[in-house]
Design a protein around this motif. Structure first.
Motif, short mmCIF file in Angstrom:
data_model
loop_
_atom_site.label_atom_id
_atom_site.label_comp_id
_atom_site.label_asym_id
_atom_site.label_seq_id
_atom_site.Cartn_x
_atom_site.Cartn_y
_atom_site.Cartn_z
N ARG A 138 0.64 -1.15 0.10
CA ARG A 138 -0.10 -0.06 -0.07
C ARG A 138 0.86 1.08 0.02
NH1 ARG A 138 -5.05 0.89 -1.21
NH2 ARG A 138 -5.77 -0.69 -0.22
N VAL A 139 0.60 2.24 -0.93
CA VAL A 139 1.17 3.49 -1.19
C VAL A 139 1.06 4.39 0.18
CG1 VAL A 139 1.36 5.30 -2.16
CG2 VAL A 139 1.43 3.52 -3.51
N THR A 140 1.87 4.84 0.92
CA THR A 140 1.62 5.70 1.90
C THR A 140 2.04 7.19 2.04
OG1 THR A 140 3.94 5.17 2.62
CG2 THR A 140 2.17 3.53 3.81
N VAL A 141 3.04 7.44 1.17
CA VAL A 141 3.38 8.73 0.83
C VAL A 141 3.71 9.07 -0.76
CG1 VAL A 141 5.06 10.62 1.28
CG2 VAL A 141 4.45 8.97 3.01
N VAL A 142 3.33 10.27 -1.26
CA VAL A 142 3.61 10.51 -2.56
C VAL A 142 3.89 12.08 -2.69
CG1 VAL A 142 2.70 10.74 -5.13
CG2 VAL A 142 1.73 8.87 -3.36
N ARG A 143 5.20 12.11 -3.18
CA ARG A 143 5.58 13.55 -3.41
C ARG A 143 6.02 13.62 -4.77
NH1 ARG A 143 8.50 12.01 1.42
NH2 ARG A 143 7.66 12.89 3.10
N ARG A 144 5.55 14.89 -5.42
CA ARG A 144 6.21 15.19 -6.87
C ARG A 144 7.61 15.69 -6.58
NH1 ARG A 144 3.15 19.00 -11.10
NH2 ARG A 144 1.66 17.39 -10.86
N LYS A 145 8.41 15.22 -7.59
CA LYS A 145 9.97 15.75 -7.64
C LYS A 145 10.16 16.53 -8.59
CE LYS A 145 13.57 13.39 -6.65
NZ LYS A 145 14.56 12.44 -6.31
N SER A 146 9.68 16.38 -10.10
CA SER A 146 9.99 17.28 -10.94
C SER A 146 8.75 17.06 -11.97
CB SER A 146 11.19 16.81 -11.60
OG SER A 146 11.15 15.44 -12.23
N ALA A 147 8.52 18.09 -12.73
CA ALA A 147 7.66 17.96 -13.76
C ALA A 147 8.23 18.76 -15.07
CB ALA A 147 6.22 18.58 -13.25
N ASP A 148 7.61 18.31 -16.36
CA ASP A 148 8.17 18.83 -17.42
C ASP A 148 7.08 18.67 -18.41
OD1 ASP A 148 9.41 19.89 -19.99
OD2 ASP A 148 11.35 18.74 -19.62
N PRO A 149 6.10 19.47 -18.64
CA PRO A 149 4.82 19.49 -19.40
C PRO A 149 5.35 19.04 -20.95
CG PRO A 149 4.59 21.14 -17.97
CD PRO A 149 5.73 20.70 -17.56
N LEU A 150 6.44 19.74 -21.40
CA LEU A 150 7.01 19.87 -22.53
C LEU A 150 7.26 18.49 -23.03
CD1 LEU A 150 8.82 23.23 -23.01
CD2 LEU A 150 6.71 22.65 -23.59
N THR A 151 7.88 17.61 -22.34
CA THR A 151 8.37 16.27 -22.45
C THR A 151 7.46 15.17 -21.93
OG1 THR A 151 9.76 16.19 -20.50
CG2 THR A 151 10.75 16.99 -22.65
N LEU A 152 6.33 15.77 -21.36
CA LEU A 152 5.47 14.83 -20.86
C LEU A 152 6.00 13.78 -19.74
CD1 LEU A 152 3.15 13.85 -23.75
CD2 LEU A 152 2.62 15.81 -22.06
N SER A 153 6.77 14.34 -18.71
CA SER A 153 7.34 13.67 -17.85
C SER A 153 7.50 14.28 -16.34
CB SER A 153 9.07 13.67 -18.25
OG SER A 153 9.89 13.05 -17.18
N TYR A 154 6.82 13.56 -15.54
CA TYR A 154 6.64 13.86 -14.08
C TYR A 154 7.02 12.69 -13.20
CZ TYR A 154 3.00 16.68 -16.62
OH TYR A 154 2.48 17.83 -17.45
N THR A 155 7.86 13.12 -12.33
CA THR A 155 8.66 12.25 -11.46
C THR A 155 8.12 12.43 -9.98
OG1 THR A 155 10.63 12.26 -13.00
CG2 THR A 155 10.71 11.22 -10.80
N TYR A 156 8.01 11.29 -9.57
CA TYR A 156 7.28 11.18 -8.16
C TYR A 156 8.23 10.10 -7.08
CZ TYR A 156 3.19 13.22 -10.30
OH TYR A 156 2.35 13.84 -11.10
N GLU A 157 8.36 10.73 -6.02
CA GLU A 157 8.88 9.90 -5.01
C GLU A 157 7.91 9.22 -4.23
OE1 GLU A 157 10.82 10.48 -0.89
OE2 GLU A 157 12.32 10.99 -2.46
N ILE A 158 7.72 7.78 -4.03
CA ILE A 158 6.77 7.28 -3.64
C ILE A 158 7.06 6.25 -2.34
CG2 ILE A 158 5.05 5.09 -3.97
CD1 ILE A 158 4.41 6.52 -6.40
#
Length: 267
Positions: A138-158
């Motif tokens: 079960r996922v307990t924590v989600v944080r967004r680390k980076s986002a680049d809408p131009l390259t459609l790349s969204y990185t999350y720490e889970i």
């Protein structure tokens, strides 16, 4: 079909006049008796192929891909090129020893986990529903680390129960692709990191002897290619496709023995 993932990787670099012909040629390579339906989409041709592989062999290696999910089924890729990415390499023995050198406090817990995994049914696919045995976290924590809408790349720490923190890169915002009306704060209620399971992961043995339980511990201590999915209504789940492999690492022996074993219905 034990080498299904290797065959799909080989086919991912082929070129044909019609894109769906790649899937049709694999019907013969896998010795599957499926009708050729010219005019159907590439996703449906590939989806029928992958569904039949699961139905006949339960081979979960075909779930190891990255890229865009198919409209045929969320656990299948939209294009065979998604299999070009190499699977995780075997873990060096030196890295495995950090966990496997820890002896479980109770051998009964290890035998109980082994019995639970031996009792669950084989993977199966029918009516565009995948029934998949898994170890879930079960996922307990989600944080967004980076986002680049131009390259459609969204990185999350889970962070997920029983696993070390991991990173996941998605082609879209997690709030959108996972349908999280409450934003990331609501992710912990519906998201899970899972490890698909098949008895062949233990070499096909169903015995519960000392060797089998030891092999189970070694197998579960290794890093693995994980899937991320979100819970829907009526006890159904949907896979969230990632742009890169999701490499998950168990924390320790205790976390392995506390793994949740279950069978999930994915659409």
């Amino acid at each position: 079909m034990d080498d299904a993932r290797l065959r799909l990787q080989w086919a991912s670099s082929r070129r044909t006049t019609r894109q769906e012909d790649i899937a049709y040629s694999l019907f013969w390579i896998f010795n599957l008796h499926l009708p050729v339906l010219y005019g159907e989409s590439v996703e449906f041709a590939l989806g029928r192929l992958l569904g039949e592989i699961i139905s006949q062999s339960g081979d979960i290696s075909i779930l190891d891909w990255v890229g865009e999910a198919s409209t045929f089924h969320s656990c299948f890729p939209a294009r065979i090129s998604s299999y070009r990415t190499l699977p995780l390499p075997p873990t060096p023995l030196s890295e495995q020893s950090s966990i496997t050198s820890q002896r479980p406090a109770s051998s009964n817990a290890l035998r109980k986990l082994c019995r639970s995994l031996n009792k669950i049914p084989l993977p199966r696919f029918a009516n565009r529903r995948l029934t998949l045995p898994c170890l879930s976290h079960r996922v307990t924590v989600v944080r967004r680390k980076s986002a680049d809408p131009l390259t459609l790349s969204y990185t999350y720490e889970i962070q997920a129960s029983g696993l070390r923190p991991l990173e996941i890169t998605l082609p879209g915002e997690l709030e959108s692709v996972a349908s999280l009306p409450g934003g990331l704060e609501s992710a912990i209620a519906v998201l899970q990191i899972v490890r698909p399971w098949h008895f062949k992961s233990l070499g096909g043995s169903t015995k519960l002897d000392v060797a089998a339980t030891e092999q189970l511990l070694v197998t579960l201590a290794r890093p693995f290619s994980a899937l991320l999915w979100t819970e829907l209504l009526h006890n159904e789940y949907r896979r969230i496709a990632s742009s890169t492999l999701i490499e998950a690492h168990p924390i320790d022996v205790t976390s392995i023995l506390q793994s949740k074993v279950g069978t999930f219905n994915i659409v």
